[in-house]
Motif scaffolding. Structure first.
Motif, mmCIF file in Angstrom:
data_model
loop_
_atom_site.group_PDB
_atom_site.id
_atom_site.type_symbol
_atom_site.label_atom_id
_atom_site.label_comp_id
_atom_site.label_asym_id
_atom_site.label_seq_id
_atom_site.Cartn_x
_atom_site.Cartn_y
_atom_site.Cartn_z
ATOM 1 N N MET A 54 0.829 -0.983 -0.183
ATOM 2 C CA MET A 54 -0.134 0.186 0.134
ATOM 3 C C MET A 54 0.568 1.204 -0.224
ATOM 4 N N MET A 55 2.055 2.019 0.783
ATOM 5 C CA MET A 55 3.000 2.098 0.940
ATOM 6 C C MET A 55 3.717 2.406 -0.768
ATOM 7 N N MET A 56 3.915 1.556 -1.611
ATOM 8 C CA MET A 56 4.562 1.676 -2.285
ATOM 9 C C MET A 56 3.198 2.237 -3.644
ATOM 10 N N MET A 57 2.105 1.760 -3.318
ATOM 11 C CA MET A 57 1.205 2.323 -4.404
ATOM 12 C C MET A 57 0.771 4.053 -3.867
ATOM 13 N N ALA A 58 0.753 3.684 -2.776
ATOM 14 C CA ALA A 58 0.606 5.258 -3.059
ATOM 15 C C ALA A 58 1.698 6.514 -3.476
ATOM 16 N N LEU A 59 2.469 6.299 -2.949
ATOM 17 C CA LEU A 59 4.163 6.645 -3.396
ATOM 18 C C LEU A 59 3.563 6.284 -5.243
ATOM 19 N N GLY A 60 3.565 5.300 -5.589
ATOM 20 C CA GLY A 60 3.149 5.452 -7.319
ATOM 21 C C GLY A 60 2.266 6.422 -7.386
ATOM 22 N N ILE A 61 0.873 6.836 -6.689
ATOM 23 C CA ILE A 61 -0.198 7.666 -7.215
ATOM 24 C C ILE A 61 0.496 8.724 -7.302
ATOM 25 N N LEU A 62 1.690 9.205 -6.168
ATOM 26 C CA LEU A 62 2.241 10.946 -6.318
ATOM 27 C C LEU A 62 2.770 10.493 -7.541
#
Length: 446
Positions: free
Chosen positions: A328-336
């Protein structure tokens, strides 16, 4: 340490190291191919420089992956002879094909490394593509063999004898697609964030900024896309586990008691003695929805499975929580990152943005290790799900703990060598393409 624990520890150590080497080795050729393609189309020498630098990294990880993978092959026979005696003829095909893919990868990598200014430039680029595809196929084939251990098919088991063996059916077992998809996407996410994080650090330190910024963008886009797609593959895998390995799913969720509207747990400390979970956040009905697409169908709990067949709940649950949280952390950073591309291009010059990627450098591989812990520990006590117990497959040969100590030393030494070689490679990046920080905004495109 008894033989059984030493054998399991040695296998876990070997897999833990090999999975990192193999993930990088099978994903980085695609990064290399993209930078090579951009150089061929644009003629910008910085992309040739990136391609050559990454190709040396690919060579390093190909070599270490080959060594660690060969060791694993020997360990299967050394540590688990009863398993290989019966399982080898059934699931040997993906291993044989993996060897073929490995040979193709080795030949193509040789062509690529020594083909500069010798081959037609587009043929040279194509050899790099072959390195990536064959490496990816090697990973898929190995995962197919592991998937067979989770969902064994392609044979009849009658009175302790394996009959009517069908190697094709064994290779394309029910779990091979979901596991191969999930692992492949995880490899792209982990490697993409790791490589991007290293280049982000160099950009933050103002070292060869143009080179590292362009490298960062190529690696990050692979990691970002993979991280955003990963929950979809995770959903496919979870449904397969629920159908074929209900004990593993119950251990992943620390789901002790079967009940309607089964909740999804976030966090929590499993109490295996009292069959409960302390300090967890419960989302009512969500596990039922994720598995059966409705909020009321009960999900099978550990109370419906014989206790002798229970996996270690705490280890499996914690590993699963770590994997999901980091994903989930990587996905959130991906959205950024996607926001930065479309709306906020100046973020690429911001220290806070680069620091986020630097901090994320190891999390993809931590998630991969956690995921493999779920896969392997969650299958226990079986080495072949429902057919052969792990304790029945271990070698009777004494002194395995000495082998464990030796291989531990070998793998840690190998890791130090890899770190040294990569550090030296990063330090050797030429400064000819350096761009002053104040001019970064002039060319933010790939």
């Amino acid at each position: 340490m008894d033989n059984f624990m030493a054998a399991r520890s040695q296998m876990a150590l070997s897999l833990g190291f090999h999975i990192i080497f193999s993930c990088i080795g099978m994903v980085m050729p695609f990064f290399m191919a993209v930078s090579h393609f951009i150089w061929l189309k644009s003629g910008k020498p910085v992309y040739q420089n990136i391609t050559k630098a990454w190709s040396k990294g690919v060579a390093i990880f190909f070599a270490t992956g080959a060594v660690s993978g060969t060791v694993l092959s020997f360990e299967l026979g050394l540590l688990w002879p009863n398993f290989m005696k019966h399982a080898g003829p059934i699931f040997g095909m993906p291993f044989s094909l993996e060897g073929t893919a490995f040979f193709i990868e080795a030949i193509a990598l040789g062509f690529f490394l020594y083909g500069w200014n010798r081959f037609n430039r587009w043929f040279h680029w194509f050899t790099g593509i072959v390195v990536g595809i064959s490496g990816l196929m090697s990973g898929v084939l190995v995962v197919a063999a592991n998937a067979w251990m989770n969902t064994p098919t392609g044979f009849n088991y009658v009175n302790g004898t394996y009959l009517n063996i069908d190697p094709i059916k064994a290779m394309f077992n029910p779990a091979w697609f979901s596991q191969a998809l999930h692992m492949s996407i995880a490899a792209f996410a982990a490697t993409g964030f790791a490589v991007a994080g290293i280049h982000a650090l160099m950009v933050l330190r103002k070292r060869n900024v143009d080179f590292h910024l362009r490298s960062f963008k190529i690696a990050a886009i692979f990691g970002v896309i993979a991280a955003i797609l990963q929950p979809l593959s995770g959903d496919i895998s979870a449904k397969m586990v629920a159908k074929r390995q209900p004990a593993k799913l119950a251990a992943m969720e620390a789901h002790f008691v079967t009940r309607p509207a089964t909740p999804l747990l976030i966090g929590g400390i499993p109490d295996e003695k009292n069959k409960k979970v302390d300090h967890a956040i419960e989302l009512p009905g969500m596990l039922s929805f994720l598995i059966y697409d409705d909020f009321t169908t009960p999900v099978k709990g550990l109370d419906q499975i014989p206790e002798k067949d229970h996996p270690p709940v705490a280890v499996t649950h914690y590993a699963f929580q770590v994997m999901v949280a980091l994903g989930m952390m990587m996905m959130a950073l991906g959205i950024l990152y996607l926001i930065a591309i479309w709306k906020k291009k100046n973020w690429f010059e911001k220290g806070w943005f680069l620091k986020l990627f630097i901090a994320a450098t190891p999390i993809g591989f931590i998630a991969v290790e956690a995921g493999w812990t779920v896969t392997e520990v969650g299958r226990q006590p079986w080495i072949i799900q429902g057919v052969m117990r792990t304790a029945d497959a271990v070698t009777p040969m004494p002194g395995i703990h000495y082998s464990f100590y030796l291989f531990t030393a070998v793998y840690f030494t190998l890791s130090l060598v890899v770190i040294f070689l990569l550090y030296r490679q990063i330090k050797m990046v030429p400064f000819i393409y350096d761009v002053k920080p104040k001019t970064l905004h002039q060319d933010q495109s790939l």
